[in-house]
Design a protein around this motif. Sequence first.
Motif, PDB file in Angstrom:
ATOM      1  N   MET A   1       0.848  -1.181   0.000  1.00 11.37           N
ATOM      2  CA  MET A   1       0.000   0.000   0.000  1.00 11.37           C
ATOM      3  C   MET A   1       0.888   1.237   0.000  1.00 11.37           C
ATOM      4  N   LEU A   2       0.479   2.223  -0.791  1.00 14.54           N
ATOM      5  CA  LEU A   2       1.248   3.451  -0.932  1.00 14.54           C
ATOM      6  C   LEU A   2       0.478   4.644  -0.383  1.00 14.54           C
ATOM      7  N   THR A   3       1.212   5.651   0.059  1.00 11.60           N
ATOM      8  CA  THR A   3       0.584   6.894   0.509  1.00 11.60           C
ATOM      9  C   THR A   3       0.310   7.783  -0.696  1.00 11.60           C
ATOM     10  N   VAL A   4      -0.471   8.808  -0.474  1.00 16.94           N
ATOM     11  CA  VAL A   4      -0.771   9.756  -1.546  1.00 16.94           C
ATOM     12  C   VAL A   4       0.516  10.391  -2.057  1.00 16.94           C
ATOM     13  N   LYS A   5       1.408  10.772  -1.159  1.00 16.42           N
ATOM     14  CA  LYS A   5       2.666  11.400  -1.572  1.00 16.42           C
ATOM     15  C   LYS A   5       3.510  10.442  -2.402  1.00 16.42           C
ATOM     16  N   GLU A   6       3.580   9.183  -1.992  1.00 18.61           N
ATOM     17  CA  GLU A   6       4.351   8.200  -2.748  1.00 18.61           C
ATOM     18  C   GLU A   6       3.783   8.021  -4.154  1.00 18.61           C
ATOM     19  N   VAL A   7       2.467   7.968  -4.267  1.00 16.12           N
ATOM     20  CA  VAL A   7       1.830   7.826  -5.580  1.00 16.12           C
ATOM     21  C   VAL A   7       2.098   9.062  -6.435  1.00 16.12           C
ATOM     22  N   ALA A   8       1.960  10.234  -5.836  1.00 19.88           N
ATOM     23  CA  ALA A   8       2.195  11.480  -6.572  1.00 19.88           C
ATOM     24  C   ALA A   8       3.626  11.539  -7.091  1.00 19.88           C
ATOM     25  N   ASP A   9       4.584  11.211  -6.244  1.00 18.99           N
ATOM     26  CA  ASP A   9       5.993  11.220  -6.662  1.00 18.99           C
ATOM     27  C   ASP A   9       6.241  10.217  -7.772  1.00 18.99           C
ATOM     28  N   ARG A  10       5.670   9.061  -7.630  1.00 16.61           N
ATOM     29  CA  ARG A  10       5.890   7.992  -8.614  1.00 16.61           C
ATOM     30  C   ARG A  10       5.291   8.328  -9.979  1.00 16.61           C
ATOM     31  N   LYS A  34     -12.032   5.101   9.935  1.00 16.42           N
ATOM     32  CA  LYS A  34     -13.376   5.493   9.553  1.00 16.42           C
ATOM     33  C   LYS A  34     -13.525   7.021   9.599  1.00 16.42           C
ATOM     34  N   PRO A  35     -14.075   7.616   8.528  1.00 19.31           N
ATOM     35  CA  PRO A  35     -14.248   9.064   8.519  1.00 19.31           C
ATOM     36  C   PRO A  35     -15.189   9.535   9.624  1.00 19.31           C
ATOM     37  N   SER A  36     -14.860  10.646  10.200  1.00 24.29           N
ATOM     38  CA  SER A  36     -15.707  11.264  11.216  1.00 24.29           C
ATOM     39  C   SER A  36     -16.821  12.041  10.535  1.00 24.29           C
ATOM     40  N   ALA A  37     -17.987  12.061  11.113  1.00 24.31           N
ATOM     41  CA  ALA A  37     -19.102  12.818  10.551  1.00 24.31           C
ATOM     42  C   ALA A  37     -18.824  14.317  10.586  1.00 24.31           C
ATOM     43  N   VAL A  38     -17.942  14.738  11.466  1.00 23.12           N
ATOM     44  CA  VAL A  38     -17.645  16.158  11.630  1.00 23.12           C
ATOM     45  C   VAL A  38     -16.598  16.633  10.629  1.00 23.12           C
ATOM     46  N   LYS A  39     -15.643  15.771  10.311  1.00 21.86           N
ATOM     47  CA  LYS A  39     -14.550  16.169   9.435  1.00 21.86           C
ATOM     48  C   LYS A  39     -14.925  16.014   7.965  1.00 21.86           C
ATOM     49  N   SER A  40     -14.345  16.879   7.145  1.00 21.67           N
ATOM     50  CA  SER A  40     -14.555  16.777   5.707  1.00 21.67           C
ATOM     51  C   SER A  40     -13.572  15.777   5.117  1.00 21.67           C
ATOM     52  N   LYS A  41     -13.759  15.412   3.847  1.00 26.09           N
ATOM     53  CA  LYS A  41     -12.841  14.501   3.174  1.00 26.09           C
ATOM     54  C   LYS A  41     -11.417  15.048   3.207  1.00 26.09           C
ATOM     55  N   ARG A  42     -11.276  16.330   3.014  1.00 26.13           N
ATOM     56  CA  ARG A  42      -9.944  16.932   2.940  1.00 26.13           C
ATOM     57  C   ARG A  42      -9.171  16.768   4.247  1.00 26.13           C
ATOM     58  N   ASN A  43      -9.856  16.717   5.385  1.00 29.40           N
ATOM     59  CA  ASN A  43      -9.175  16.544   6.655  1.00 29.40           C
ATOM     60  C   ASN A  43      -8.705  15.108   6.872  1.00 29.40           C
ATOM     61  N   LEU A  44      -9.148  14.189   6.039  1.00 29.86           N
ATOM     62  CA  LEU A  44      -8.792  12.775   6.205  1.00 29.86           C
ATOM     63  C   LEU A  44      -7.757  12.316   5.193  1.00 29.86           C
ATOM     64  N   ARG A  45      -7.201  13.236   4.440  1.00 25.55           N
ATOM     65  CA  ARG A  45      -6.298  12.846   3.364  1.00 25.55           C
ATOM     66  C   ARG A  45      -5.131  11.994   3.828  1.00 25.55           C
ATOM     67  N   GLY A  46      -4.605  12.238   4.983  1.00 28.72           N
ATOM     68  CA  GLY A  46      -3.455  11.490   5.445  1.00 28.72           C
ATOM     69  C   GLY A  46      -3.750  10.029   5.712  1.00 28.72           C
ATOM     70  N   SER A  47      -5.016   9.647   5.754  1.00 31.38           N
ATOM     71  CA  SER A  47      -5.375   8.274   6.070  1.00 31.38           C
ATOM     72  C   SER A  47      -5.649   7.426   4.830  1.00 31.38           C
ATOM     73  N   ILE A  48      -5.362   7.941   3.663  1.00 32.08           N
ATOM     74  CA  ILE A  48      -5.642   7.222   2.415  1.00 32.08           C
ATOM     75  C   ILE A  48      -4.453   6.341   2.037  1.00 32.08           C
ATOM     76  N   GLU A  49      -4.761   5.105   1.637  1.00 23.70           N
ATOM     77  CA  GLU A  49      -3.751   4.181   1.119  1.00 23.70           C
ATOM     78  C   GLU A  49      -4.191   3.688  -0.246  1.00 23.70           C
ATOM     79  N   ILE A  50      -3.240   3.535  -1.144  1.00 18.14           N
ATOM     80  CA  ILE A  50      -3.538   3.129  -2.511  1.00 18.14           C
ATOM     81  C   ILE A  50      -2.731   1.877  -2.835  1.00 18.14           C
TER      82      ILE A  50
END
Length: 68
Positions: A1-10, A34-50
Motif C-alpha cells: 500500500m502506498l501513501t498519496v505522496k508516494e503515488v504522486a511522486d511515482r 473510519k471518517p468522522s461525521a464532523v470532518k470533511s474529506k480533505r481533513n482525512l487525506r493522510g489516512s488514504i492508502e492506494i
Amino acid sequence: MLTVKEVADRLGVSPSTVYRWVDDDVLPATRKRKPSAVKSKRNLRGSIEIDETHVIAIENEHRLNEAA
C-alpha cells in the motif's frame, strides 16, 4: 500500500491530483480509519492508502499513450 505522496511522486503529479482521482473514483483507495461525521474529506487525506497494482496500471496506460 502506498501513501498519496508516494503515488504522486511515482506518477509525477501533485498530491492534490491524486486526491482528486480518489475523490472522482478514478483511483481506488482505502481509508485507514473510519471518517468522522464532523470532518470533511480533505481533513482525512493522510489516512488514504492506494494499492500499488492500481498505480502500475496507470503507469502502463501512460506508457501506451506515449507510444501511440
